[in-house]
Design a protein around this motif. Structure first.
Motif, PDB file in Angstrom:
ATOM      1  N   ASP A  98       6.411   1.229  14.056  1.00 22.94           N
ATOM      2  CA  ASP A  98       4.912   1.154  14.504  1.00 22.94           C
ATOM      3  C   ASP A  98       4.766   2.551  15.065  1.00 22.94           C
ATOM      4  O   ASP A  98       5.088   2.695  16.118  1.00 22.94           O
ATOM      5  CB  ASP A  98       4.759   0.048  15.555  1.00 22.94           C
ATOM      6  CG  ASP A  98       3.460  -0.194  15.782  1.00 22.94           C
ATOM      7  OD1 ASP A  98       2.547   0.265  15.156  1.00 22.94           O
ATOM      8  OD2 ASP A  98       3.286  -1.061  16.701  1.00 22.94           O
ATOM      9  N   LEU A  99       3.997   3.289  14.190  1.00 23.00           N
ATOM     10  CA  LEU A  99       3.652   4.587  14.549  1.00 23.00           C
ATOM     11  C   LEU A  99       2.779   4.669  16.023  1.00 23.00           C
ATOM     12  O   LEU A  99       3.059   5.677  16.667  1.00 23.00           O
ATOM     13  CB  LEU A  99       3.121   5.498  13.532  1.00 23.00           C
ATOM     14  CG  LEU A  99       3.842   5.400  12.121  1.00 23.00           C
ATOM     15  CD1 LEU A  99       2.932   5.927  11.069  1.00 23.00           C
ATOM     16  CD2 LEU A  99       4.795   6.134  12.184  1.00 23.00           C
ATOM     17  N   ASP A 100       1.955   4.015  16.176  1.00 23.27           N
ATOM     18  CA  ASP A 100       1.049   4.193  17.406  1.00 23.27           C
ATOM     19  C   ASP A 100       1.323   2.912  18.354  1.00 23.27           C
ATOM     20  O   ASP A 100       0.442   2.566  18.951  1.00 23.27           O
ATOM     21  CB  ASP A 100      -0.371   4.442  16.908  1.00 23.27           C
ATOM     22  CG  ASP A 100      -0.729   3.065  16.142  1.00 23.27           C
ATOM     23  OD1 ASP A 100      -0.242   1.871  15.746  1.00 23.27           O
ATOM     24  OD2 ASP A 100      -2.193   2.934  15.918  1.00 23.27           O
ATOM     25  N   SER A 101       2.305   2.140  18.147  1.00 20.16           N
ATOM     26  CA  SER A 101       2.644   1.057  18.839  1.00 20.16           C
ATOM     27  C   SER A 101       1.504  -0.038  19.380  1.00 20.16           C
ATOM     28  O   SER A 101       1.300  -0.510  20.411  1.00 20.16           O
ATOM     29  CB  SER A 101       3.191   1.706  20.514  1.00 20.16           C
ATOM     30  OG  SER A 101       4.267   2.490  20.373  1.00 20.16           O
ATOM     31  N   ASP A 102       0.903  -0.306  18.276  1.00 22.69           N
ATOM     32  CA  ASP A 102      -0.247  -1.488  18.406  1.00 22.69           C
ATOM     33  C   ASP A 102       0.336  -2.765  17.810  1.00 22.69           C
ATOM     34  O   ASP A 102      -0.498  -3.687  17.801  1.00 22.69           O
ATOM     35  CB  ASP A 102      -1.344  -0.915  17.759  1.00 22.69           C
ATOM     36  CG  ASP A 102      -1.459  -0.706  16.267  1.00 22.69           C
ATOM     37  OD1 ASP A 102      -0.338  -0.710  15.808  1.00 22.69           O
ATOM     38  OD2 ASP A 102      -2.547  -0.434  15.499  1.00 22.69           O
ATOM     39  N   PHE A 111       1.892  -2.421  11.240  1.00 26.50           N
ATOM     40  CA  PHE A 111       2.707  -1.652  10.548  1.00 26.50           C
ATOM     41  C   PHE A 111       1.892  -1.027   9.201  1.00 26.50           C
ATOM     42  O   PHE A 111       1.425  -1.768   8.600  1.00 26.50           O
ATOM     43  CB  PHE A 111       4.069  -1.932   9.898  1.00 26.50           C
ATOM     44  CG  PHE A 111       5.093  -2.196  11.040  1.00 26.50           C
ATOM     45  CD1 PHE A 111       5.932  -1.413  11.384  1.00 26.50           C
ATOM     46  CD2 PHE A 111       4.906  -3.656  11.550  1.00 26.50           C
ATOM     47  CE1 PHE A 111       6.890  -1.847  12.496  1.00 26.50           C
ATOM     48  CE2 PHE A 111       5.945  -4.036  12.694  1.00 26.50           C
ATOM     49  CZ  PHE A 111       6.725  -2.776  12.882  1.00 26.50           C
ATOM     50  N   ASN A 112       1.693   0.355   9.163  1.00 25.54           N
ATOM     51  CA  ASN A 112       0.911   0.935   7.983  1.00 25.54           C
ATOM     52  C   ASN A 112       1.267   0.454   6.808  1.00 25.54           C
ATOM     53  O   ASN A 112       2.485   0.673   6.584  1.00 25.54           O
ATOM     54  CB  ASN A 112       0.809   2.377   8.376  1.00 25.54           C
ATOM     55  CG  ASN A 112      -0.097   3.210   7.641  1.00 25.54           C
ATOM     56  OD1 ASN A 112       0.211   3.980   6.954  1.00 25.54           O
ATOM     57  ND2 ASN A 112      -1.399   2.666   7.367  1.00 25.54           N
ATOM     58  N   THR A 113       0.365   0.109   5.798  1.00 23.47           N
ATOM     59  CA  THR A 113       0.801  -0.273   4.641  1.00 23.47           C
ATOM     60  C   THR A 113      -0.097   0.300   3.548  1.00 23.47           C
ATOM     61  O   THR A 113      -1.337   0.385   3.763  1.00 23.47           O
ATOM     62  CB  THR A 113       0.863  -1.947   4.538  1.00 23.47           C
ATOM     63  OG1 THR A 113       1.574  -2.527   5.412  1.00 23.47           O
ATOM     64  CG2 THR A 113       1.308  -2.245   2.980  1.00 23.47           C
ATOM     65  N   VAL A 138      -3.814  -0.919   2.952  1.00 22.18           N
ATOM     66  CA  VAL A 138      -4.238  -2.131   3.233  1.00 22.18           C
ATOM     67  C   VAL A 138      -4.300  -2.637   4.675  1.00 22.18           C
ATOM     68  O   VAL A 138      -4.853  -3.257   5.210  1.00 22.18           O
ATOM     69  CB  VAL A 138      -3.021  -3.021   2.518  1.00 22.18           C
ATOM     70  CG1 VAL A 138      -3.367  -4.548   2.637  1.00 22.18           C
ATOM     71  CG2 VAL A 138      -2.872  -2.899   1.184  1.00 22.18           C
ATOM     72  N   ILE A 139      -3.328  -2.099   5.461  1.00 23.10           N
ATOM     73  CA  ILE A 139      -3.136  -2.152   6.803  1.00 23.10           C
ATOM     74  C   ILE A 139      -3.039  -0.809   7.514  1.00 23.10           C
ATOM     75  O   ILE A 139      -2.292   0.057   7.334  1.00 23.10           O
ATOM     76  CB  ILE A 139      -1.768  -2.862   7.351  1.00 23.10           C
ATOM     77  CG1 ILE A 139      -1.841  -4.368   6.610  1.00 23.10           C
ATOM     78  CG2 ILE A 139      -1.793  -3.224   8.948  1.00 23.10           C
ATOM     79  CD1 ILE A 139      -0.591  -4.927   6.914  1.00 23.10           C
ATOM     80  N   SER A 174      -0.030   9.994  12.320  1.00 19.83           N
ATOM     81  CA  SER A 174       0.038   8.779  11.667  1.00 19.83           C
ATOM     82  C   SER A 174      -0.686   9.288  10.163  1.00 19.83           C
ATOM     83  O   SER A 174      -0.086   8.882   9.281  1.00 19.83           O
ATOM     84  CB  SER A 174      -0.633   7.761  12.118  1.00 19.83           C
ATOM     85  OG  SER A 174      -2.091   7.945  12.551  1.00 19.83           O
ATOM     86  N   GLN A 175      -1.682  10.227  10.255  1.00 17.71           N
ATOM     87  CA  GLN A 175      -2.256  10.523   9.004  1.00 17.71           C
ATOM     88  C   GLN A 175      -1.236  11.448   8.248  1.00 17.71           C
ATOM     89  O   GLN A 175      -1.139  11.227   6.816  1.00 17.71           O
ATOM     90  CB  GLN A 175      -3.339  11.580   9.174  1.00 17.71           C
ATOM     91  CG  GLN A 175      -4.621  10.544   9.548  1.00 17.71           C
ATOM     92  CD  GLN A 175      -5.942  11.631   9.965  1.00 17.71           C
ATOM     93  OE1 GLN A 175      -5.837  12.503  10.100  1.00 17.71           O
ATOM     94  NE2 GLN A 175      -6.847  10.868  10.147  1.00 17.71           N
TER      95      GLN A 175
END
Length: 144
Positions: free
Chosen positions: A120-124, A127-129, A141-142, A48-49
């Protein structure tokens, strides 16, 4: 023929060849599978990084285009096409981009652009923002 070749040929004729049994091969494959299951969950943060670097790079490109537009027209644009930014096709559209870029707000004095993950990269469920503004403040932000 030499003696060792004769021995191998005679064993082949009798149907006996030294090899691993199916049970031994299955045990080795199970061990490899268990090791992979222990290692992969630790790699999701790294993945994800690495994908967030895409968002940062695209937002920095939008920042540069916005600054160029500001120097030419003394205002920031709310249209990515007007800036000359071409959004790559996202993974849900059949492309390779993981983030969708949009300009949230643009006035004469400021702008705010956002990159939102389309998957959703880690299925939690989040969504990374990422966002960038006219001061080049790049913030997550997220978090993923």
């Amino acid at each position: 023929m030499n003696k060792s070749v004769k021995i191998i040929v005679s064993r082949l004729k009798r149907g006996m060849v030294r090899a691993y049994s199916m049970t031994e091969i299955l045990i080795v494959l199970c061990i490899i599978g268990i090791i992979l299951l222990m290692v992969l969950p630790n790699q999701t943060a790294i993945i994800s990084q690495a994908k967030s670097i895409e968002a940062q790079a695209m937002l920095n490109q939008v920042y540069g285009l916005q600054k160029s537009n500001f120097y030419r027209f003394s205002k920031y644009s709310s249209n990515l096409e007007e800036l000359g930014f071409e959004q790559e096709l996202t993974v849900d559209e059949g492309g390779q981009a993981v983030y969708k870029i949009e300009i949230i707000d643009a006035t004469n004095d400021s702008f705010l652009a956002r990159a939102t993950s389309v998957s959703d990269l880690d299925s939690d469920g989040s969504f990374n923002t990422w966002e960038i503004d006219h001061k080049k403040m790049l913030t997550e932000v997220i978090k993923e």
